[in-house]
Write a protein that holds these residues in place. Structure first.
Motif, short mmCIF file in Angstrom:
data_model
loop_
_atom_site.label_atom_id
_atom_site.label_comp_id
_atom_site.label_asym_id
_atom_site.label_seq_id
_atom_site.Cartn_x
_atom_site.Cartn_y
_atom_site.Cartn_z
N THR A 55 0.81 -1.19 0.00
CA THR A 55 0.00 0.00 0.00
C THR A 55 0.86 1.26 0.00
OG1 THR A 55 -0.15 0.05 2.41
CG2 THR A 55 -1.89 -1.09 1.27
N THR A 56 2.16 1.08 -0.04
CA THR A 56 3.05 2.24 -0.06
C THR A 56 2.78 3.10 -1.28
OG1 THR A 56 4.74 0.93 1.06
CG2 THR A 56 5.47 2.98 0.02
N VAL A 57 2.76 2.46 -2.45
CA VAL A 57 2.49 3.14 -3.72
C VAL A 57 1.34 2.39 -4.40
CG1 VAL A 57 3.43 3.83 -5.95
CG2 VAL A 57 4.92 3.82 -3.94
N PRO A 58 0.13 2.93 -4.37
CA PRO A 58 -1.02 2.25 -4.97
C PRO A 58 -0.90 2.13 -6.49
CG PRO A 58 -1.74 3.99 -3.48
CD PRO A 58 -0.26 4.16 -3.69
N GLU A 118 20.47 -11.79 9.97
CA GLU A 118 19.65 -11.03 10.91
C GLU A 118 18.33 -10.63 10.27
OE1 GLU A 118 21.41 -7.86 13.11
OE2 GLU A 118 23.39 -8.80 13.04
N ARG A 119 17.25 -10.83 11.04
CA ARG A 119 15.92 -10.52 10.52
C ARG A 119 15.79 -9.02 10.24
NH1 ARG A 119 10.29 -11.81 13.55
NH2 ARG A 119 9.47 -9.78 13.03
N LEU A 120 15.26 -8.69 9.06
CA LEU A 120 15.06 -7.31 8.64
C LEU A 120 13.72 -6.82 9.18
CD1 LEU A 120 15.97 -4.90 6.87
CD2 LEU A 120 14.74 -5.98 4.97
N GLU A 121 13.76 -5.71 9.92
CA GLU A 121 12.52 -5.08 10.41
C GLU A 121 11.92 -4.27 9.26
OE1 GLU A 121 11.07 -5.73 13.29
OE2 GLU A 121 12.76 -7.06 13.73
N GLU A 122 10.69 -4.60 8.90
CA GLU A 122 10.04 -3.95 7.76
C GLU A 122 8.68 -3.40 8.17
OE1 GLU A 122 11.22 -5.85 3.75
OE2 GLU A 122 10.67 -7.53 5.06
N ASP A 123 8.69 -2.33 8.96
CA ASP A 123 7.44 -1.75 9.44
C ASP A 123 6.63 -1.06 8.34
OD1 ASP A 123 9.27 0.27 9.14
OD2 ASP A 123 8.88 1.22 11.07
N TYR A 124 7.21 -0.89 7.16
CA TYR A 124 6.50 -0.28 6.03
C TYR A 124 5.58 -1.28 5.31
CZ TYR A 124 10.85 -2.28 4.27
OH TYR A 124 11.92 -3.11 4.04
N LEU A 125 5.71 -2.57 5.60
CA LEU A 125 4.89 -3.57 4.92
C LEU A 125 3.45 -3.55 5.45
CD1 LEU A 125 7.22 -6.70 4.73
CD2 LEU A 125 6.68 -5.06 2.92
N PRO A 126 2.48 -3.74 4.56
CA PRO A 126 1.09 -3.76 5.01
C PRO A 126 0.77 -5.01 5.83
CG PRO A 126 1.21 -4.19 2.65
CD PRO A 126 2.60 -3.84 3.11
N GLN A 127 1.53 -6.10 5.60
CA GLN A 127 1.31 -7.35 6.34
C GLN A 127 2.67 -8.00 6.60
OE1 GLN A 127 -1.40 -9.99 4.36
NE2 GLN A 127 -1.38 -11.48 6.02
N GLN A 128 2.91 -8.38 7.82
CA GLN A 128 4.17 -9.00 8.21
C GLN A 128 4.11 -10.52 8.08
OE1 GLN A 128 6.99 -7.24 9.33
NE2 GLN A 128 5.85 -5.41 8.77
N GLY A 129 5.26 -11.15 7.91
CA GLY A 129 5.37 -12.60 7.95
C GLY A 129 4.86 -13.34 6.73
N ILE A 130 4.80 -12.67 5.55
CA ILE A 130 4.30 -13.36 4.35
C ILE A 130 5.32 -13.39 3.21
CG2 ILE A 130 1.90 -12.81 4.90
CD1 ILE A 130 2.09 -10.73 2.56
N THR A 131 6.55 -12.97 3.48
CA THR A 131 7.57 -12.94 2.43
C THR A 131 8.18 -14.32 2.29
OG1 THR A 131 8.07 -10.66 3.02
CG2 THR A 131 9.66 -11.78 1.61
N THR A 132 8.03 -14.90 1.09
CA THR A 132 8.54 -16.26 0.89
C THR A 132 9.47 -16.32 -0.32
OG1 THR A 132 6.65 -16.85 -0.48
CG2 THR A 132 6.47 -17.31 1.88
N GLY A 142 28.28 -3.76 -6.90
CA GLY A 142 27.66 -2.90 -7.90
C GLY A 142 26.22 -3.21 -8.20
N CYS A 143 25.59 -4.10 -7.40
CA CYS A 143 24.20 -4.52 -7.65
C CYS A 143 23.35 -4.40 -6.39
CB CYS A 143 24.16 -5.95 -8.16
SG CYS A 143 24.89 -6.18 -9.78
N LEU A 144 22.03 -4.50 -6.59
CA LEU A 144 21.06 -4.43 -5.50
C LEU A 144 20.06 -5.56 -5.62
CD1 LEU A 144 20.30 -0.62 -5.87
CD2 LEU A 144 21.75 -1.66 -4.11
N PHE A 145 19.42 -5.90 -4.51
CA PHE A 145 18.34 -6.87 -4.47
C PHE A 145 17.09 -6.09 -4.09
CE2 PHE A 145 15.74 -10.17 -2.49
CZ PHE A 145 15.92 -11.25 -3.33
N LEU A 146 16.05 -6.13 -4.93
CA LEU A 146 14.87 -5.28 -4.77
C LEU A 146 13.61 -6.11 -4.60
CD1 LEU A 146 15.73 -2.87 -7.72
CD2 LEU A 146 16.25 -2.53 -5.32
N LEU A 147 12.73 -5.66 -3.71
CA LEU A 147 11.44 -6.33 -3.49
C LEU A 147 10.32 -5.30 -3.53
CD1 LEU A 147 12.24 -8.71 -0.47
CD2 LEU A 147 12.20 -9.29 -2.91
N GLY A 148 9.14 -5.76 -3.93
CA GLY A 148 7.94 -4.93 -3.83
C GLY A 148 7.36 -5.06 -2.44
N ASP A 149 6.64 -4.05 -1.97
CA ASP A 149 6.03 -4.10 -0.64
C ASP A 149 4.84 -5.03 -0.57
OD1 ASP A 149 7.96 -2.33 0.16
OD2 ASP A 149 6.58 -0.66 0.56
#
Length: 193
Positions: A55-58, A118-132, A142-149
């Motif tokens: 819900t960060t960016v509809p 170490e567990r990443l704290e992600e308080d910006y997520l609309p629902q916790q505990g569903i990332t699989t 020189g690279c990044l790992f990116l996820l959608g909220d």
């Protein structure tokens, strides 16, 4: 009457025509040039067609992004920043959140993301505990790992054939989102963190 009194019937000379044109339309030309520079170099306007960042960016919202640092250099963003980048795999501009930085090991357990164990704290997520994900990802230099909220509905580094996005592909950091449709998860204008 004196026939030499006025110039109404004569054509303006080229220098006078240019001066008159500049006097009449110069402000418009300057305005167009400033807007072009602002939105080609300093800012980026981007449209979000999908809900991968809900819900960060509809979905179907408009973003204003800070482009200047990515135009003049290749800065590595901070973990948690929301960025836009060009995806060769998808052939379009995408928006995702920076999760893994160069050298990080990204793993998943119990619906949570782990960075270097170490567990990443992600308080910006609309629902916790569903990332699989079944994978463990070692982010190259020189690279990044990116996820959608919207972790259950995002096509992101967990599933791309090339999971690591080169920093050079980043285009901007999202600053503001405008969401106005009645079926969006929120309406209004918000800064994005």
């Amino acid at each position: 009457m004196n026939e030499n009194r006025g110039y109404q019937g004569k054509r303006l000379q080229p220098k006078k025509r240019a001066a008159k044109f500049w006097s009449d339309y110069g402000y418009l030309l300057v305005t167009v040039a400033v807007v072009f520079v602002l939105f080609k170099v300093v800012f980026q306007l981007a449209y979000v067609p999908t809900g991968s960042m809900e819900t960060t960016v509809p979905s179907k919202s408009l973003m204003v992004c800070w482009r200047l640092p990515y135009v003049v250099s290749d800065p590595v963003p901070e973990r948690g920043e929301v960025v836009t980048f060009w995806s060769d795999e998808m052939g379009q501009l995408l928006v995702k959140r920076v999760i893994g930085l160069p050298g990080d090991e990204i793993s998943f357990s119990g619906g949570y993301v782990y960075i270097n164990g170490e567990r990443l704290e992600e308080d910006y997520l609309p629902q916790q505990g569903i990332t699989t994900s079944d994978g463990v990802f070692q982010v190259p230099d020189g690279c990044l790992f990116l996820l959608g909220d919207n972790r259950a509905g995002s096509w992101d580094s967990r599933s791309w054939s090339q999971p690591y996005i080169p920093v050079s592909k980043l285009q901007a950091r999202v600053l503001v989102c405008a969401s106005v449709l009645k079926d969006n998860s929120w309406r209004g204008i918000r800064t994005i963190h």
